[in-house]
Scaffold this active site. Structure first.
Site, PDB file in Angstrom:
ATOM      1  N   THR A  46      -5.401   3.928 -18.776  1.00  0.00           N
ATOM      2  CA  THR A  46      -5.449   5.385 -18.726  1.00  0.00           C
ATOM      3  C   THR A  46      -6.748   5.918 -18.134  1.00  0.00           C
ATOM      4  O   THR A  46      -7.830   5.680 -18.669  1.00  0.00           O
ATOM      5  CB  THR A  46      -5.234   6.052 -20.110  1.00  0.00           C
ATOM      6  OG1 THR A  46      -4.145   5.430 -20.783  1.00  0.00           O
ATOM      7  CG2 THR A  46      -4.934   7.535 -19.942  1.00  0.00           C
TER       8      THR A  46
ATOM      9  N   ARG B 124       8.890  17.165 -28.278  1.00  0.00           N
ATOM     10  CA  ARG B 124       8.601  18.410 -27.567  1.00  0.00           C
ATOM     11  C   ARG B 124       9.185  19.602 -28.327  1.00  0.00           C
ATOM     12  O   ARG B 124      10.207  19.470 -29.016  1.00  0.00           O
ATOM     13  CB  ARG B 124       9.185  18.380 -26.148  1.00  0.00           C
ATOM     14  CG  ARG B 124       8.618  17.263 -25.277  1.00  0.00           C
ATOM     15  CD  ARG B 124       9.180  17.319 -23.867  1.00  0.00           C
ATOM     16  NE  ARG B 124       8.723  16.193 -23.062  1.00  0.00           N
ATOM     17  CZ  ARG B 124       7.561  16.144 -22.430  1.00  0.00           C
ATOM     18  NH1 ARG B 124       6.741  17.173 -22.522  1.00  0.00           N
ATOM     19  NH2 ARG B 124       7.208  15.084 -21.723  1.00  0.00           N
TER      20      ARG B 124
END
Length: 479
Positions: A276, A76
């Site tokens: 997913t 991140r």
């Protein structure tokens, strides 16, 4: 509890499904094993969920598998002075090791492994690809980029690196702590490894786990595809994690990759899970879209071992309905007249071993004679895996003296696992198989079954015999 389908359902637990009563409802609706997402679950919550799953298992009388999914390296950016900045395609934007809050020109990247690994020309995708950058200059402490697409970036957004091989392993400090906690329970059957890039990523986890859990590699990085055969060989199972894979690769390539991975795992005899957004709309709606139904169907038609629910069962408004719908779709596909021919077309040739030849013969005999069931005695799970790899059109009952083996095999296509004592001799082996087939409602008196096992009895991996038997009126073998 007899399922009316071969493909298995893996349901993720979360805020909407963490209570024991809900876990039981999900199991009754069709969930064969449960996923604990260590990105969100504390160690205490993990242990609580395990206790609740095992309580449901005890009441149901069916072995239930548990998968602990490690978070992996979450990459991140840092924070901005004003939380969010606006960017313009074509402008320059820099990621660097300066811990000061970011602005419209730069932001802190707290990952030195990225700063040292990215090369000129590599792409950096921010916030699931909403912002696309291309590196134009690197010096080990900063990456100067051109904004290719996207107009904004905000605090702590994720970074994906589709063109970069990071020289770091898949285990972070958090993952090591989570793995230690998982292994300490001695009650988890599978561990999923996130962001696997190469076969070497499995070495540390394999050393730490020491065979106490099965290792499931999540394929969500393009780099993993370059060495996929080696990764499959070193893994116990694979997960096609289409979320991150669809960010780091052109999304239109994902369906083809899913098929390739499913077939590669089937050839290798390794379980494969498709995951997913399979019924994503059921997070907030009681019924799925037609496209989602087709998506699940494709995985079932291809012969995937299991299909997975994520937020649908973890945090959605309709967790039980999502599991029921997935089970219903799978059952309907497996009744389709085209299903047997599609499954047959993808069968792999057996390896040149006696055990593989026996498994092939058992399937061919069962289908030719239209037998009620194939029964395999399996201690380590290897014989059960071989039987599942054959994808027979008759039920497979995997009998094991080890509850850990039965739980781990709960992810495998077509296996109905039963925990039972090892047979004492050949007569006991046949009688026990006939009785269990009758008790589990897969056959009735007068039906024939085929049994595969290893002699001497109880020898792991020594499958070397088949036996056809009749179920007698008392549920025992009839001569």
């Amino acid at each position: 509890m007899k399922r009316n389908r071969k493909v298995k359902i893996l349901a993720t637990l979360g805020p909407a499904s963490s209570e024991e009563a809900m876990i039981e409802k999900l199991h009754e609706a069709g969930a064969d094993l449960f996923r604990i997402n260590m990105s969100h679950a504390s160690h205490d919550m993990m242990r609580t969920l395990i206790t609740r799953i095992r309580a449901v298992e005890a009441r149901s009388g069916r072995p239930i598998g548990i998968l602990a999914d490690l978070q992996g390296p979450k990459l991140r950016v840092g924070k901005f002075a004003n939380t969010k900045v606006t960017l313009t395609p074509g402008q320059t934007f820099t990621l660097d090791n300066n811990e000061e809050p970011g602005d419209e020109n730069r932001v802190f990247l707290p990952h030195p492994e990225i700063l040292s690994s990215v090369k000129v020309g590599d792409r950096l995708l921010i916030d699931d690809g909403k912002l696309a950058l291309k590196a134009t200059k690197t010096d080990g402490t900063s990456i100067v980029c051109t904004v290719v697409a996207g107009t904004s970036i905000s605090d702590r957004k994720g970074v994906s690196l589709p063109d970069t091989l990071l020289e770091v392993g898949v285990l972070t400090d958090k993952d090591r702590a989570d793995l230690d906690a998982v292994l300490a329970t001695d009650d988890v059957d599978w561990v999923a490894l996130s962001f696997v890039q190469r076969p070497e990523d499995l070495v540390e986890v394999r050393r730490i786990s020491g065979g106490r859990v099965g290792l499931m590699s999540k394929i969500e990085k393009p780099q993993a595809l370059e060495r996929i055969e080696e990764i499959i060989e070193l893994s116990d199972a694979l997960m096609v994690a289409r979320g991150d894979l669809g960010v780091e690769m052109p999304i239109q390539m994902v369906p083809g990759i899913q098929k390739q991975l499913t077939r590669a795992c089937r050839r290798a005899g390794k379980p494969v899970v498709v995951a997913t957004q399979m019924l994503e709309s059921m997070i907030t709606a009681p019924v799925p879209t037609r496209a989602e139904v087709s998506d699940v169907s494709i995985a079932v038609f291809e012969g995937a071992d299991a299909v997975m629910l994520s937020a649908e069962s973890a945090s959605g408004q309709y967790p039980v309905e999502a599991v029921s719908m997935m089970a219903s779709i799978a059952h309907q596909v497996e009744q389709d007249p085209l299903y047997p021919s599609i499954i047959y077309a993808q069968r792999a040739l057996p390896e040149a071993t006696g055990a593989d030849a026996i498994s092939l013969a058992a399937r061919q005999i069962a289908e030719t004679l239209n037998l009620a069931a194939i029964v395999t005695y399996t201690s380590s799970g290897t014989t059960g895996l071989r039987a599942s790899r054959e994808r027979p059109n008759v039920p497979i009952l995997a009998l094991s003296p080890k509850v850990q083996t039965a739980r781990r095999l709960s992810v495998c296509w077509g296996l109905h696992c039963v925990v039972t004592h090892d047979a004492t001799d050949l007569d006991d082996m046949v009688n026990r198989a006939c009785r269990i087939v009758a008790d589990e409602q897969f056959g009735k008196p007068g039906d024939r079954i085929i049994i595969s096992a290893g002699v001497p009895l109880g020898t792991p991996g020594a499958t070397n015999m088949v036996r056809i038997a009749y179920i007698g009126a008392d549920g025992q073998s009839a001569v």
